[in-house]
Design a protein around this motif. Structure first.
Motif, PDB file in Angstrom:
ATOM      1  N   GLU A   1      15.698   5.122  -0.672  1.00  0.00           N
ATOM      2  CA  GLU A   1      15.779   4.124   0.712  1.00  0.00           C
ATOM      3  C   GLU A   1      16.502   3.041   0.512  1.00  0.00           C
ATOM      4  OE1 GLU A   1      11.953   3.505   2.185  1.00  0.00           O
ATOM      5  OE2 GLU A   1      11.126   5.635   2.138  1.00  0.00           O
TER       6      GLU A   1
ATOM      7  N   ASP B   1       1.279  10.344   4.486  1.00  0.00           N
ATOM      8  CA  ASP B   1       1.589   9.297   3.419  1.00  0.00           C
ATOM      9  C   ASP B   1       1.019   9.750   2.272  1.00  0.00           C
ATOM     10  OD1 ASP B   1      -0.938   8.283   3.294  1.00  0.00           O
ATOM     11  OD2 ASP B   1      -0.573   6.644   4.667  1.00  0.00           O
ATOM     12  N   ARG B   2       1.520   9.320   0.922  1.00  0.00           N
ATOM     13  CA  ARG B   2       1.006   9.674  -0.432  1.00  0.00           C
ATOM     14  C   ARG B   2      -0.342   9.666  -0.428  1.00  0.00           C
ATOM     15  NH1 ARG B   2       4.339   6.987  -4.772  1.00  0.00           N
ATOM     16  NH2 ARG B   2       3.093   5.283  -4.275  1.00  0.00           N
ATOM     17  N   ILE B   3      -1.034   8.755  -0.030  1.00  0.00           N
ATOM     18  CA  ILE B   3      -2.557   8.443  -0.338  1.00  0.00           C
ATOM     19  C   ILE B   3      -3.327   9.458   0.600  1.00  0.00           C
ATOM     20  CG2 ILE B   3      -4.524   7.023   0.037  1.00  0.00           C
ATOM     21  CD1 ILE B   3      -2.483   4.541  -0.692  1.00  0.00           C
TER      22      ILE B   3
ATOM     23  N   ALA C   1      19.480   1.751   3.436  1.00  0.00           N
ATOM     24  CA  ALA C   1      19.426   0.511   3.936  1.00  0.00           C
ATOM     25  C   ALA C   1      20.638  -0.134   3.781  1.00  0.00           C
ATOM     26  CB  ALA C   1      18.195  -0.393   3.485  1.00  0.00           C
TER      27      ALA C   1
ATOM     28  N   TYR D   1      13.184  -3.516   5.314  1.00  0.00           N
ATOM     29  CA  TYR D   1      14.478  -4.167   5.684  1.00  0.00           C
ATOM     30  C   TYR D   1      14.498  -4.933   7.142  1.00  0.00           C
ATOM     31  CZ  TYR D   1      15.917  -1.669   1.721  1.00  0.00           C
ATOM     32  OH  TYR D   1      15.925  -1.113   0.254  1.00  0.00           O
TER      33      TYR D   1
ATOM     34  N   ILE E   1       0.844  -1.071  -0.081  1.00  0.00           N
ATOM     35  CA  ILE E   1      -0.109   0.018   0.163  1.00  0.00           C
ATOM     36  C   ILE E   1       0.783   1.368   0.004  1.00  0.00           C
ATOM     37  CG2 ILE E   1      -1.828   1.359   1.293  1.00  0.00           C
ATOM     38  CD1 ILE E   1      -2.598  -1.395   2.250  1.00  0.00           C
ATOM     39  N   GLY E   2       1.714   1.231   0.889  1.00  0.00           N
ATOM     40  CA  GLY E   2       2.763   2.384   0.979  1.00  0.00           C
ATOM     41  C   GLY E   2       3.728   2.349  -0.236  1.00  0.00           C
ATOM     42  N   GLY E   3       3.978   1.343  -1.020  1.00  0.00           N
ATOM     43  CA  GLY E   3       4.930   1.236  -2.127  1.00  0.00           C
ATOM     44  C   GLY E   3       6.159   1.390  -1.466  1.00  0.00           C
ATOM     45  N   ARG E   4       6.441   0.761  -0.360  1.00  0.00           N
ATOM     46  CA  ARG E   4       7.751   0.891   0.167  1.00  0.00           C
ATOM     47  C   ARG E   4       8.370  -0.645   0.417  1.00  0.00           C
ATOM     48  NH1 ARG E   4       7.966   4.135   5.505  1.00  0.00           N
ATOM     49  NH2 ARG E   4      10.319   4.118   5.169  1.00  0.00           N
TER      50      ARG E   4
END
Lengths: 1067, 225
Positions: free
Chosen positions: B63, B134-136, B67, A612, A606-609
């Motif tokens: 990101e 968040d984006r949404i 990481a 890790y 959903i967040g597109g992430r």
């Protein structure tokens, strides 16, 4: 035996020792949480121990301290009172906090900081006051907060009061009813003591038998606060008993899942396997650090799998039915009664009508449709006026149609029902608008509370068959509203906005419990499991950044200022303490079981992430591997027995490694029936069989799906793409010649796109625009408006005998008349809501007036050119049930099979020459002329322009066979230059044969039940037949490809010839 | 071939690792070892006590890069702890560094900016403890705000005129704005918030990632000619 078994055995022995030989002597055990209390109570119950009370420290404080405080007329500081106090002082914030003092997030931050300052020494507060402006202002507000909340006591004061009570009573006579009932006290695995609570424990220890058992994790960072606690209690208890989880787990496993859902489903499969092996559900736990998404995700997936759940309810009250209902009502009360807000509230909450009489039921879906049709946007008056108008309009239409006989009985009944529903909605809205207006605005919290409770009583539907947790939410909302009544002392005369803010903030809190502890799998945050014991624990969401979360400095009183003021030693907690707490909760959660599973999802779709693994996840991996493991090296360890990696759902089905741990391919446990079905189909495919032949496919709707897929890919029109010939039987004929009469636009629609005809005319579907989205008048409504103005104008001129001769121009009086008529028509349109936003309507209005002025000039030229002597306007023909005076006879044509097709309609204008031997049929057009460019070459434009021939037939029927009838579209706008299309009006006799051929093709296609979707030529990013089609979004993106495929069907040869003559010619 | 391989740019690599008081700009092609050099320099800063990990900012573009860097720093620190060749002090500082890795600012530019604002919200005119949507959620908030603004502006002739002037300053000042009837209809919805300004406030206490600023919002987004 779990890792805490040793501590529990010690507890049991201590209880036995403290009972002094009498098993009925009371003993009180102070535990870290209510869940630990429940768990231990059940365990001691099973072991036959009696009269052992398990309480949390806060409850013990209340039992011992509250009576004294109540006697002093002090009341408990609830969350609502605390919020009220914060609001009061935040409103007076100055300096750096002044600009954001009204923001709810500022209040939340102040509340959190105030809680942390609660244990700060006066000297520390003084030092903060002398420092930088932000901490200084925060401390000023904190001190003010303490003043205004003076009449209330908090948890710390309660503990201090309890300590004072214990000491005082002990000193006087050693007798106190409460303490005697408690008996000796054992403090068991509690790890977090406030100064007041330490004082209480010390007072208890000094007065009577009291034991302290601390639980260590074996980790230096996590245990540091506990060692400090032990140090503080040293003088009271001597060296306290410390129990450490120094045993190795019997089983530890790691799982890497593609996403959170698959991660949880793996845990479910694993638990089901454990259950088969004899582990009861209440001996298992799924724990998480981040409530979002795991709080809801785990619960939902477990419900889907039919597993019982127990534990804290982490869903805020604002998301429960009662909370949503109340918030919706308050939002309406502070808004403009917008249609959007009303419908969102009605469709998402269990609402009933406060009018309990019969027939006053709430019908959200029907009301949504009606409010759209009535073009309601917002405002009480608009709701009432437009619903009234809509009801009247619908009733009138039903009555008129019944009278004329052009509507079926069921359709008329449906319209009458819609009119009644409109009136019911009007009644509901009228009452709602009155109810949501608080009558005592600015008076008192008590009156606001009573008003809100009245709203809930009136509108919340208790009988909606809500699940228990939702039904409980109503009780909690009511309690919250009752509690608010006490806020008058702190914040007298609140405004409605403040009341709503207080409700919003209060409803954000979660609370309550799910399921029954001792029966279901325990699901909760890591910290909630301290002191519990399980046979299997699963820790989900071991993601970097979440476990542990990155600690954030407090921007109001940062660590550097806290250190300067004395830090931890002066009662000011530092970030380091939070980190230790996080570590303790995590290790304490692991310590609840010797069989542990840690998992993390690789992605958050959903967040597109991408996620890790947590450092602690890698720490466990390193321990299992016996060598350091890093994120980069974890990828290459898929075959380790301690690691399961789920690449995808398919990969899981293929390896089916659920059974699990370390036994690839040995598992057969499935999470639910969907797992079973998918696995079965997967195996079938693996055996080389066609999935479409699998029994599960054949027995379910899946078979239809496969048939649909194959049908749409074929070169034949099928029942999946517009062939309804199988149902177009004699019993269900869809033959235009069976109807009383038809309109040319219906047939044009089939010629353009038969599928659109099927949906629009046979299935009677249509897109209903949201009135909120009407920013400007639609082209259709604009056209209707201009037609109406011109009809009224020319009719009035004709009635008054003022219609000018061919050579006579319209004069200024006519112009004035036209403007007057237009003004009245504009007013009517505005009242219906079709004109859109005021600014854009003003532009459109001016444009229409300008066009009307130019129309008079253009009409002068037109009449002179044609020699018009008189005219007919809005000439009706073939109208069912109309008399000869009201309507001309209908037009009709004979079809080759001997049947005839009758038409009805309304001609904008028929100009007749002075000789009466020629007539010009005019159809006004107000839009773009571009789509009509085709009629210059093909007068009926592939069957898509049939109006002019039909109107010409009607005119000839009315005026006589000897009259020469011509026809043209007239584009009555400056933008289109008042041109005719085609430039030379078409003589009826020239197009009659072509017209009859097209109509024959269309009628045959409809009779045969053939309705393919034909998008036409690509145009401006879409297709010519799709740009203004209501069903544009229903057709696939590759609709042109689909049409090229379908038109190969021989049954469509005639349509193909009509619709694609060029293509046909080439082929 | 025998002997230790020494790269031609070894001196530059050594300088990156050892010259800890110097500000450097490093330019190198893909796969040449920039990340390795960066990790070496961070290890130098931590092991010598020049800085603790929570006082170092490392900014990456993605990101995944952040990481990977965190992972490599963790690996280097763990190896350093077991490296008998290092002094006790250096090894202890590296051990501390492992505990600080979650607090280290090894992150994307956006995350770093958000952390800065979280630490100093009041100076930026934001409420303390603000949350980044968040984006949404941001898209939904944008839609709501856009509709509200459109409703208000287009329902009132005066604001419509002011809007027209902001759109076509050269013509609106000299001619009747209503003389261009189709212009307003042709104005398109802007694609996103364009800059920070006053915080966008919502009842949930969230602050939009980018805030509302009407005049700037329109610049470059109008389709009017």
């Amino acid at each position: 035996m779990g890792p805490l078994a040793g501590a529990r055995v010690r507890l049991r022995r201590l209880v036995d020792e403290l009972k002094s030989g009498d098993p009925l002597d009371p003993v009180t055990v102070v535990v870290p949480s209510t869940y630990a209390a429940l768990s231990l109570r059940q365990e001691t119950g099973r072991s036959g121990m009696a009269n052992v009370r398990f309480v949390v420290l806060a409850r013990l404080s209340e039992l011992l301290g509250a009576p004294t405080l109540s006697a002093d007329m002090r009341r408990p500081m609830t969350h609502l009172i605390e919020a009220s106090g914060v609001r009061t002082v935040a409103a007076a914030a100055e300096g750096p906090l002044a600009s954001t003092r009204d923001h709810p997030q500022t209040r939340r931050s102040l509340r959190n900081t105030f809680r942390q300052l609660r244990h700060a020494s006066p000297a520390a507060l003084d030092r903060l006051s002398d420092g930088p402006s932000v901490p200084a202002e925060t401390v000023r507000l904190y001190r003010r907060f303490r003043e205004v909340t003076g009449p209330y006591y908090d948890r710390e004061e309660l503990a201090q009061s309890a300590a004072v009570s214990v000491r005082a009573l002990g000193a006087e006579d050693g007798q106190t009813t409460g303490l005697d009932e408690m008996g000796p006290v054992i403090v068991y695995l509690v790890h977090d003591f406030s100064p007041g609570e330490r004082e209480l424990v010390e007072a208890l220890a000094n007065r009577s038998s009291c034991a302290l058992l601390l639980g260590l994790t074996g980790d230096a960072e996590a245990d540091r606060p506990l060692h400090a606690t032990a140090e503080r209690f040293l003088s009271t208890f001597g060296p306290p008993e410390m129990w450490a989880d120094d045993s190795r787990p019997t089983s530890s496993h790691l799982v890497v899942a593609p996403n959170g859902q698959q991660e949880v489903r793996w845990a479910i499969r694993h638990m089901l396997k454990a259950s088969q092996d004899g582990v009861p559900f209440h001996r298992m736990a799924v724990l998480y650090r981040k409530t979002e998404p795991y709080g809801v995700l785990i619960r939902e997936e477990m419900e889907l799998a039919g597993l019982p759940v127990a534990g804290p309810d982490t869903t805020p009250l604002s998301q429960r039915a009662a909370g949503r209902t109340l918030l919706g009502l308050l939002k309406l009360s502070t808004g403009e009664l917008s249609r959007d807000a009303v419908m969102a509230w009605l469709t998402s909450c269990p609402i009933r009508s406060p009018d309990r009489t019969r027939g006053a039921q709430v019908s959200p879906t029907e009301w949504d449709l009606i409010s759209r049709k009535a073009l309601i946007v917002r405002g009480r008056e608009q709701w009432l006026d437009r619903l009234d108008s809509h009801a009247a309009r619908v009733s009138k239409r039903a009555d008129a149609s019944t009278e004329l006989g052009d509507m079926s009985e069921s359709s008329a009944t449906r319209l009458h029902r819609e009119a009644r529903a409109s009136q019911a909605l009007k009644g509901f809205i009228s009452k709602l608008a009155d109810d949501i207006r608080p009558t005592h605005s600015g008076s008192s919290w008590a009156e606001f509370s009573q008003w809100a409770r009245g709203l809930m009583e009136g509108y919340f539907d208790h009988r909606a068959g809500l699940p228990p947790v939702e039904a409980d939410s109503e009780q909690r909302v009511t309690e919250m509203l009752l509690e608010l009544e006490g806020a008058d002392e702190l914040e007298p005369r609140p405004s409605l906005a403040v009341f709503v803010q207080a409700i919003e903030e209060s409803l954000e809190s979660a609370g309550g419990h799910l399921g029954q502890t001792g029966r279901g799998v325990f699901v909760g945050p890591l910290g909630s499991a301290v002191g519990l014991e399980f046979d299997l624990v699963h820790v989900a969401g071991m993601v970097e950044g979440a476990v542990p979360p990155k600690s954030r400095d407090d921007p109001l009183v940062p660590d550097r200022d806290r250190r300067r003021a004395g830090g931890q030693a002066q009662g000011l907690p530092l970030q380091q303490a939070h980190r230790a707490e996080e570590r303790y909760d995590y290790l304490a959660a692991l310590a609840t079981s010797r069989s542990r599973v840690l998992s993390y999802p690789v992605s958050d779709p959903i967040g597109g992430r991408t996620h890790y693994p947590s450092r602690w996840f890698l720490e466990e991996a390193s321990s299992l591997e016996g060598a350091p493991v890093y994120t980069s090296t974890l990828d290459g360890m898929s075959h380790r027995p301690w690691l399961s990696r789920i690449a995808s759902v398919e990969a899981f089905l293929e390896t089916n490694e659920t059974g699990g741990i370390g036994q690839t391919g040995a598992g057969e446990v499935l999470a639910d029936i969907h797992d079973y079905d998918l696995g079965s189909i997967w195996q079938w495919r693996g055996a080389g069989c066609r999935v479409s032949q699998h029994p599960l496919v054949l027995e379910t709707h899946l078979a239809g799906g496969f048939e649909l897929d194959a049908g749409r890919l074929s070169q034949r029109l099928t029942r999946w793409d517009g062939d309804v010939s199988a149902v177009a039987t004699d019993a269900h004929r869809i033959d235009p010649t069976d109807r009383t009469s038809d309109s040319p636009s219906r047939l044009e629609r089939w010629a353009r796109c038969p599928f659109s005809y099927l949906l629009g005319y046979e299935l009677k579907l249509g897109a209903l625009e949201r009135p909120e989205d009407i920013t400007t008048i639609s082209p259709a409504d604009k056209g209707l408006l201009i037609h109406r103005i011109l009809e009224l104008f020319i009719s009035e001129v004709l009635e008054q005998g003022e219609f000018p001769s061919a050579s006579q121009p319209w004069n200024d009086e006519h112009r004035t008349k036209l403007h007057r008529i237009a003004g009245a028509a504009f007013g009517e349109a505005e009242s219906t809501g079709t004109t859109g936003k005021a600014v854009l309507w003003e532009l459109e209005r001016r444009e229409i007036l300008s066009d009307l002025d130019s129309f008079l000039e253009a009409d002068n030229r037109q009449r002179e050119r044609f020699g018009t002597a008189t005219t007919f306007v809005e000439a009706r023909f073939g109208m069912p049930g109309s008399s000869a005076a009201q309507s001309w006879p209908g037009a009709s044509i004979e079809l080759p099979d001997g049947t005839s097709l009758r038409f009805h309609g309304l001609i904008d204008r028929v100009d007749v020459t002075s000789s009466g031997r020629d007539a010009l049929v005019i159809d006004y057009k107000t839009g773009s002329a571009a789509p009509y460019s085709g009629i210059a070459k093909d007068q009926i434009d592939r069957g898509r322009r049939l109006q002019l021939p039909v109107y010409s037939l009607a005119a000839r029927g009315a005026l006589g066979e000897e009259v020469g009838v011509h026809a043209a579209y007239w584009f009555v706008s400056e933008r289109e230059g008042f041109k005719l299309a085609p430039p030379e009006p078409v003589a009826l006799d020239d197009v009659l044969e072509q017209f009859e051929g097209a109509v024959t093709t269309i009628v045959s296609g409809i009779r045969e039940g053939l309705f393919p979707a034909n998008p036409g030529q690509p145009r401006q990013g879409s297709f010519e037949n799709c740009r203004y089609c209501d069903f544009d979004s229903l057709c696939p993106a590759y609709r042109d490809v689909a049409w090229r495929r379908k038109k190969a069907d021989p049954r469509l040869a005639r349509y193909r010839k009509l619709a694609d003559p060029v293509d046909e010619g080439q082929s | 071939v025998s002997g230790e391989f020494i790269s031609a740019d070894q001196a530059a690599r050594d300088r990156i690792r050892d010259s800890l008081d110097e500000t450097l700009f490093v330019e190198a092609g893909a796969g040449t070892g920039k990340t390795t050099s960066l990790v070496d320099r961070m290890m130098g800063l931590v092991s010598t006590g020049r800085a603790t990990l929570d006082r170092i900012a490392v900014i990456t573009f993605t990101e995944s890069a952040a990481a990977e860097l965190r992972d490599r720093v963790r690996e280097a620190l763990e190896k350093a702890v077991d490296d008998a060749g290092l002094g006790d002090g250096a090894r202890e500082r590296c051990r501390q560094g492992i505990g600080d890795i979650d607090q280290a600012s090894i992150q994307t530019l956006h995350s770093f900016a958000a952390d800065l604002l979280q630490a100093r919200p009041l100076e930026a005119g934001l409420p303390p403890g603000f949350q980044v949507m968040d984006r949404i959620a941001a898209d939904l908030a944008f839609e709501d705000e856009w509709k509200r603004w459109l409703d208000t502006t287009l329902d009132d002739a005066a604001s419509g005129q002011s809007f027209a002037r902001s759109q076509w300053p050269s013509t609106a000042s000299t001619t009747d704005w209503t003389a261009s009837p189709s212009r307003l209809q042709r104005t398109r919805r802007p694609r996103r918030w364009t800059r920070w300004s006053a915080p966008h406030r919502s009842s949930t206490g969230c602050v939009s990632t980018l805030a509302w600023e009407r005049t700037t919002l329109w610049s470059g987004t109008s389709t009017a000619s």
